[in-house]
Design an enzyme around this catalytic site. Structure first.
Site, PDB file in Angstrom:
ATOM      1  N   ASP A  55      14.852  -0.364   0.531  1.00  0.00           N
ATOM      2  CA  ASP A  55      15.685  -0.483   1.731  1.00  0.00           C
ATOM      3  C   ASP A  55      16.720  -1.580   1.491  1.00  0.00           C
ATOM      4  O   ASP A  55      17.758  -1.331   0.889  1.00  0.00           O
ATOM      5  CB  ASP A  55      14.747  -0.790   2.901  1.00  0.00           C
ATOM      6  CG  ASP A  55      15.440  -0.831   4.237  1.00  0.00           C
ATOM      7  OD1 ASP A  55      16.563  -0.313   4.345  1.00  0.00           O
ATOM      8  OD2 ASP A  55      14.858  -1.373   5.199  1.00  0.00           O
ATOM      9  N   PHE A  64      14.172   5.407  10.537  1.00  0.00           N
ATOM     10  CA  PHE A  64      12.848   4.891  10.202  1.00  0.00           C
ATOM     11  C   PHE A  64      11.971   6.018   9.674  1.00  0.00           C
ATOM     12  O   PHE A  64      11.720   7.009  10.332  1.00  0.00           O
ATOM     13  CB  PHE A  64      12.187   4.192  11.394  1.00  0.00           C
ATOM     14  CG  PHE A  64      11.125   3.236  10.919  1.00  0.00           C
ATOM     15  CD1 PHE A  64      11.470   1.968  10.480  1.00  0.00           C
ATOM     16  CD2 PHE A  64       9.796   3.642  10.824  1.00  0.00           C
ATOM     17  CE1 PHE A  64      10.511   1.099   9.977  1.00  0.00           C
ATOM     18  CE2 PHE A  64       8.830   2.780  10.316  1.00  0.00           C
ATOM     19  CZ  PHE A  64       9.184   1.508   9.901  1.00  0.00           C
ATOM     20  N   LYS A  86       0.808  -1.190   0.000  1.00  0.00           N
ATOM     21  CA  LYS A  86       0.000   0.000   0.000  1.00  0.00           C
ATOM     22  C   LYS A  86       0.854   1.258   0.000  1.00  0.00           C
ATOM     23  O   LYS A  86       0.366   2.357  -0.262  1.00  0.00           O
ATOM     24  CB  LYS A  86      -0.861   0.031   1.292  1.00  0.00           C
ATOM     25  CG  LYS A  86      -1.889  -1.085   1.371  1.00  0.00           C
ATOM     26  CD  LYS A  86      -2.670  -1.017   2.696  1.00  0.00           C
ATOM     27  CE  LYS A  86      -2.128  -2.108   3.591  1.00  0.00           C
ATOM     28  NZ  LYS A  86      -2.858  -2.330   4.823  1.00  0.00           N
TER      29      LYS A  86
HETATM   30  P1  IMP Z   1      13.169  -3.948   1.258  1.00  0.00           P
HETATM   31  O1  IMP Z   1      12.759  -5.270   0.712  1.00  0.00           O
HETATM   32  O2  IMP Z   1      14.037  -4.092   2.476  1.00  0.00           O
HETATM   33  O3  IMP Z   1      13.799  -3.038   0.225  1.00  0.00           O
HETATM   34  O4  IMP Z   1      11.874  -3.309   1.846  1.00  0.00           O
HETATM   35  C1  IMP Z   1      11.096  -2.432   1.178  1.00  0.00           C
HETATM   36  C2  IMP Z   1       9.826  -2.192   1.962  1.00  0.00           C
HETATM   37  O5  IMP Z   1      10.068  -2.136   3.361  1.00  0.00           O
HETATM   38  C3  IMP Z   1       9.251  -0.856   1.588  1.00  0.00           C
HETATM   39  O6  IMP Z   1       8.368  -0.968   0.503  1.00  0.00           O
HETATM   40  C4  IMP Z   1       8.556  -0.445   2.859  1.00  0.00           C
HETATM   41  O7  IMP Z   1       7.257  -0.998   2.871  1.00  0.00           O
HETATM   42  C5  IMP Z   1       9.371  -1.087   3.954  1.00  0.00           C
HETATM   43  N1  IMP Z   1      10.324  -0.117   4.533  1.00  0.00           N
HETATM   44  C6  IMP Z   1      11.649  -0.038   4.326  1.00  0.00           C
HETATM   45  N2  IMP Z   1      12.193   0.977   5.001  1.00  0.00           N
HETATM   46  C7  IMP Z   1      11.183   1.576   5.663  1.00  0.00           C
HETATM   47  C8  IMP Z   1      11.101   2.725   6.531  1.00  0.00           C
HETATM   48  O8  IMP Z   1      12.078   3.415   6.853  1.00  0.00           O
HETATM   49  N3  IMP Z   1       9.867   3.025   6.993  1.00  0.00           N
HETATM   50  C9  IMP Z   1       8.743   2.300   6.673  1.00  0.00           C
HETATM   51  N4  IMP Z   1       8.776   1.250   5.860  1.00  0.00           N
HETATM   52  C10 IMP Z   1       9.982   0.881   5.357  1.00  0.00           C
END
Ligand code: IMP
Ligand code: MG
Length: 179
Positions: free
Chosen positions: A102, A151, A42
């Site tokens: 991330d 965060f 979302k």
């Molecule tokens: P990744 O697979 O670690 O790249 O995660 C990506 C997903 O993690 C994003 O689409 C977000 O939903 C969540 N995410 C990563 N960092 C943050 C943050 O700092 N705040 C909130 N959600 C995050």
């Protein structure tokens, strides 16, 4: 809600200017192509809506919903598809719209998953990029802003499903998620 925010990183005006720029670039790059803009639910909804308003070429809109197993501040690397594309993307040019990259694990999984769909191309636009924590190698073609390893919430991005409706991007006070 506002009292839980440590610092505002990007206000409404900064976001609007950047998204306008991204929209222009995308409209230019995809001229004559069969663009399918795919919002990743979302977190990307507010960004995707604003971006779409700034894309001046014809395009389709679709959504996918994924969930990565793990706690609320770190993704585990195991990704589950909760909602798939509604239509075929064969021969089309997919642009995945993400809120924040991330570790990169979610999107690198999604790219592998979508490879079998025979799209002409698959690229990524992410409003935010947090390169400090990258685990999976990932080529993100369009990036709004880089963010520090903190965060982040707001503009669609949540902590425990809250703060998505903040009109700006900010960092959450650590005591909120360390509770
Ligand atoms: P990744 O697979 O670690 O790249 O995660 C990506 C997903 O993690 C994003 O689409 C977000 O939903 C969540 N995410 C990563 N960092 C943050 C943050 O700092 N705040 C909130 N959600 C995050
Ligand atoms: Mg997300």
């Amino acid at each position: 809600m506002r009292e839980d925010i440590q610092e505002i990183l990007f206000d409404e005006e900064a976001l609007s200017n950047k998204i306008n720029e991204l929209g222009k670039q995308i409209s230019n790059d995809y001229k004559g192509k069969e663009l399918v803009v795919v919002g990743i639910l979302k977190g990307s909804v507010i960004f995707a809506a604003e971006l779409l308003k700034n894309i001046s070429i014809p395009c389709e809109i679709d959504f996918m919903a994924v969930s990565s197993y793990g706690n609320s501040t770190e993704s585990s690397g195991v990704v589950r598809i909760l909602k798939d594309l509604d239509h075929s993307v064969e021969g089309k040019d997919i642009l995945l719209v993400e809120d924040i990259v991330d570790s990169g694990v979610t999107l690198s999984y999604l790219l592998k998953y979508l490879k079998a769909r025979k799209a002409n191309s698959i690229e990524i636009v992410s409003l935010l990029n947090k390169p400090a924590r990258r685990k999976a190698e990932l080529d993100v073609k369009y990036i709004g802003f880089g963010v520090p390893d903190a965060f982040i919430v707001g503009y669609g991005i949540d902590y425990a499903e809250k703060y998505r409706n903040l009109p700006f991007i900010g960092t959450l006070k650590p005591e909120v998620y360390e509770k």
